[in-house]
Scaffold this active site. Structure first.
Site, PDB file in Angstrom:
ATOM      1  N   GLY A 198      -6.522   5.338   1.373  1.00 40.50           N
ATOM      2  CA  GLY A 198      -6.327   6.775   1.240  1.00 40.50           C
ATOM      3  C   GLY A 198      -5.471   7.105   0.042  1.00 40.50           C
ATOM      4  N   HIS A 199      -6.070   7.636  -1.021  1.00 36.56           N
ATOM      5  CA  HIS A 199      -5.321   8.071  -2.191  1.00 36.56           C
ATOM      6  C   HIS A 199      -5.145   9.582  -2.112  1.00 36.56           C
ATOM      7  CE1 HIS A 199      -6.494   4.304  -4.769  1.00 36.56           C
ATOM      8  NE2 HIS A 199      -5.767   4.028  -3.713  1.00 36.56           N
ATOM      9  N   THR A 200      -3.905  10.029  -1.949  1.00 34.88           N
ATOM     10  CA  THR A 200      -3.622  11.445  -1.743  1.00 34.88           C
ATOM     11  C   THR A 200      -3.236  12.106  -3.058  1.00 34.88           C
ATOM     12  OG1 THR A 200      -2.895  11.008   0.517  1.00 34.88           O
ATOM     13  CG2 THR A 200      -2.226  13.098  -0.461  1.00 34.88           C
ATOM     14  N   LYS A 237      -2.169   8.428  10.134  1.00 40.11           N
ATOM     15  CA  LYS A 237      -0.950   9.205  10.416  1.00 40.11           C
ATOM     16  C   LYS A 237       0.100   8.374  11.149  1.00 40.11           C
ATOM     17  CE  LYS A 237      -3.179  12.545   8.564  1.00 40.11           C
ATOM     18  NZ  LYS A 237      -2.949  12.832   7.130  1.00 40.11           N
ATOM     19  N   SER A 285      11.044   8.201  -6.606  1.00 35.60           N
ATOM     20  CA  SER A 285      12.486   8.079  -6.891  1.00 35.60           C
ATOM     21  C   SER A 285      13.248   9.275  -6.334  1.00 35.60           C
ATOM     22  CB  SER A 285      12.713   7.977  -8.401  1.00 35.60           C
ATOM     23  OG  SER A 285      12.233   9.134  -9.072  1.00 35.60           O
ATOM     24  N   ASP A 286      12.566  10.407  -6.181  1.00 37.62           N
ATOM     25  CA  ASP A 286      13.210  11.621  -5.659  1.00 37.62           C
ATOM     26  C   ASP A 286      13.554  11.499  -4.182  1.00 37.62           C
ATOM     27  OD1 ASP A 286      10.235  11.655  -5.689  1.00 37.62           O
ATOM     28  OD2 ASP A 286      10.519  13.400  -4.386  1.00 37.62           O
ATOM     29  N   LYS A 322      -0.701   5.394  -5.825  1.00 41.19           N
ATOM     30  CA  LYS A 322      -1.635   5.022  -6.898  1.00 41.19           C
ATOM     31  C   LYS A 322      -2.489   6.210  -7.325  1.00 41.19           C
ATOM     32  CE  LYS A 322      -3.314   1.694  -4.316  1.00 41.19           C
ATOM     33  NZ  LYS A 322      -2.316   1.679  -3.229  1.00 41.19           N
ATOM     34  N   GLN A 369      -5.662  -0.275  -1.314  1.00 39.68           N
ATOM     35  CA  GLN A 369      -4.634  -1.065  -0.638  1.00 39.68           C
ATOM     36  C   GLN A 369      -3.659  -1.630  -1.693  1.00 39.68           C
ATOM     37  OE1 GLN A 369      -8.064  -1.950   0.493  1.00 39.68           O
ATOM     38  NE2 GLN A 369      -7.888  -0.363   2.004  1.00 39.68           N
ATOM     39  N   GLY A 401       0.808  -1.211   0.000  1.00 38.16           N
ATOM     40  CA  GLY A 401       0.000   0.000   0.000  1.00 38.16           C
ATOM     41  C   GLY A 401       0.840   1.259   0.000  1.00 38.16           C
ATOM     42  N   ASP A 402       0.177   2.406  -0.157  1.00 40.29           N
ATOM     43  CA  ASP A 402       0.816   3.725  -0.116  1.00 40.29           C
ATOM     44  C   ASP A 402       1.843   3.906  -1.230  1.00 40.29           C
ATOM     45  OD1 ASP A 402      -0.513   4.253   2.449  1.00 40.29           O
ATOM     46  OD2 ASP A 402       0.934   2.844   3.269  1.00 40.29           O
ATOM     47  N   GLU A 403       1.619   3.263  -2.374  1.00 39.30           N
ATOM     48  CA  GLU A 403       2.583   3.361  -3.469  1.00 39.30           C
ATOM     49  C   GLU A 403       2.449   4.657  -4.271  1.00 39.30           C
ATOM     50  OE1 GLU A 403       1.495  -1.028  -3.015  1.00 39.30           O
ATOM     51  OE2 GLU A 403       0.389   0.849  -3.258  1.00 39.30           O
ATOM     52  N   SER A 446      -1.980   7.819   5.405  1.00 35.00           N
ATOM     53  CA  SER A 446      -2.908   8.842   4.915  1.00 35.00           C
ATOM     54  C   SER A 446      -4.096   9.001   5.837  1.00 35.00           C
ATOM     55  CB  SER A 446      -3.390   8.468   3.507  1.00 35.00           C
ATOM     56  OG  SER A 446      -2.311   8.390   2.609  1.00 35.00           O
ATOM     57  N   LYS A 459      -1.839   9.347  -7.458  1.00 30.59           N
ATOM     58  CA  LYS A 459      -1.133  10.276  -8.343  1.00 30.59           C
ATOM     59  C   LYS A 459      -1.049   9.735  -9.754  1.00 30.59           C
ATOM     60  CE  LYS A 459       3.161  12.826  -8.861  1.00 30.59           C
ATOM     61  NZ  LYS A 459       4.475  13.169  -8.263  1.00 30.59           N
TER      62      LYS A 459
END
Length: 426
Positions: free
Chosen positions: A41-43, A304, A334-335, A17, A226, A13-15, A301, A19
């Site tokens: 949670g998609h941010t 916290k 990658s940044d 997606k 997820q 998760g939290d990859e 997301s 964006k």
């Protein structure tokens, strides 16, 4: 006839997606969420605001897109209404309700589900797995026990009576167990008020709508929540989510034949993270993990909670790519690794003295010793990069190695947190 494309996360998760979906959304007429609940949670950064979508599909920012919440999703009406209100406050001219369709077969999350979740997560009598305490698992459990309520049930003349009976039973049981609870009448009042607001939305047979859209040659994207390694069947059980997260679940949830599937996008981070309990073979323990957590803003997301940090894990990725039938990859963050002297990749494991290149069974996973391939790090100004040819040599070599080892093309690379900081590699 058009094909339905599918997007899934390939790690825990939290990859990022949301964006990537936001990047490719202009190419689609329909975006459909197929699993999970408000535990996802998609941010997305939108109009200067950082917005976390928990139930709304990520195509909601585009007026030309019809957004669908499919039958495999469990819906907390209070949280859904809060999301709609949030977007309305940011952009009053943006009519979310006109863009949203909800499957009448999707199941409801009851207020008491959350408190049952809290009780079990905090009680010594039950296994602690690190849930978000949103009641998602209990909603799915009631679905399987045929004790749940579907969205279409809200139009039944007996709904108010039946749902109150179930909630009161759960409330009394939790009170007896010592769980702290708010006033029952207030819980019921808020829930029923949000049910009335739910009736303002379009509640339909979404599977018919999607199949008709495909027949009319409209582009459809199925959005997963997820990630693969949290799949209830194929993930690191019991430290998983409560739904099937893999690509094939999109066909079940949305009522679309596998014959109608096109591209299957897989999203991964340039490193690894996971939230909560469970095995994590490539985990980084110590100051380096703490530094990457802060640099990458690796905090849940929804909850916290600090995410655990690890290096990229090729056996786990190969497994995830195999399960989903991934046709192209997108790498995010990658940044975050920018400025590091070295970057490690787990190439295989050692288990009981033997080298293993496949992801292991649950019985073996805690006995893993990872083996590493060490890459030179990269250091560049990502704000000036617009295409692959401008990437630093070290990062380009890292990407080429992953494409070779994973036998899957990498089509996009995220190079910063901004909405447009993502480049095409093909």
């Amino acid at each position: 006839m058009a094909k339905m494309d599918i997007l899934v996360g390939l790690q825990w998760g939290d990859e990022g997606k949301g964006k990537f979906i936001d990047k490719i959304c202009p190419n689609y007429h329909v975006v459909a969420r197929y699993n999970g609940g408000a535990n996802a949670g998609h941010t997305i950064l939108w109009n200067g605001h950082k917005i976390t979508l928990k139930l709304l599909p990520s195509g909601i920012f585009y007026p030309h897109i019809t957004n669908i919440i499919g039958s495999g999703v469990v819906i907390n009406p209070t949280q859904l209404n809060q999301e709609i209100e949030q977007l309305a406050s940011i952009s009053p001219d943006h009519d979310v309700k006109k863009q949203l369709l909800i499957s009448q077969k999707a199941h409801l999350v009851l207020p008491t589900d959350k408190y049952r979740d809290m009780y079990m997560e905090d009680s010594e009598l039950f296994r602690t797995i690190g849930t978000t305490k949103n009641g998602i698992g209990h909603a799915y459990a009631n679905k399987m026990l045929r004790q749940g309520f579907r969205v279409g049930d809200i139009y039944s003349a007996d709904f108010a009576h039946d749902v109150e009976q179930v909630m009161r039973r759960e409330y009394e049981q939790l009170s007896h167990l010592g769980q702290a609870l708010p006033d029952f009448n207030e819980i019921r009042r808020v829930f029923m008020a949000d049910i009335e607001r739910l009736k303002e939305l379009a509640i339909i047979d979404t599977e018919i709508f999607i199949n008709k859209a495909l027949k009319e040659d409209k582009a459809v994207l199925a959005e997963g929540a997820q990630a693969t390694m949290l799949d209830i069947d194929h993930g690191t059980y019991p430290y998983v989510t409560s739904s099937n997260t893999v690509a094939s679940a999109a066909c079940v949830s949305l009522g679309v034949s596998p014959h109608k599937v096109g591209e299957i996008y897989g999203v991964l981070k340039a490193y690894n993270t996971r939230v909560g309990e469970g095995p994590f073979p490539s985990e980084i323990i110590g100051d380096l993990g703490d530094d990457l957590r802060i640099k990458g803003n690796e905090f849940g997301s929804n909850t916290k909670r600090p995410r655990r940090i690890g290096w990229l894990d090729l056996p786990a990725l190969r497994y995830a790519i195999m399960l989903n039938g991934i046709t192209q990859l997108s790498i995010t963050k990658s940044d975050v690794l920018n400025g590091m002297d070295i970057v490690n990749v787990c190439t295989h494991y050692q288990i009981e003295g033997k080298l293993v290149y496949d992801f292991p069974t649950a019985q073996q996973i805690n006995e893993i010793k990872p083996h590493w391939k060490v890459f030179s790090g990269w250091n560049t100004d990502f704000s000036k990069i617009k295409e692959r040819e401008q990437l630093p040599y070290e990062l380009d070599q890292y990407i080429s190695y992953l494409e070779l080892e994973l036998e899957t093309p990498i089509s996009h690379l995220s190079i910063g947190p901004e909405r447009d900081a993502i480049i095409s590699l093909k």
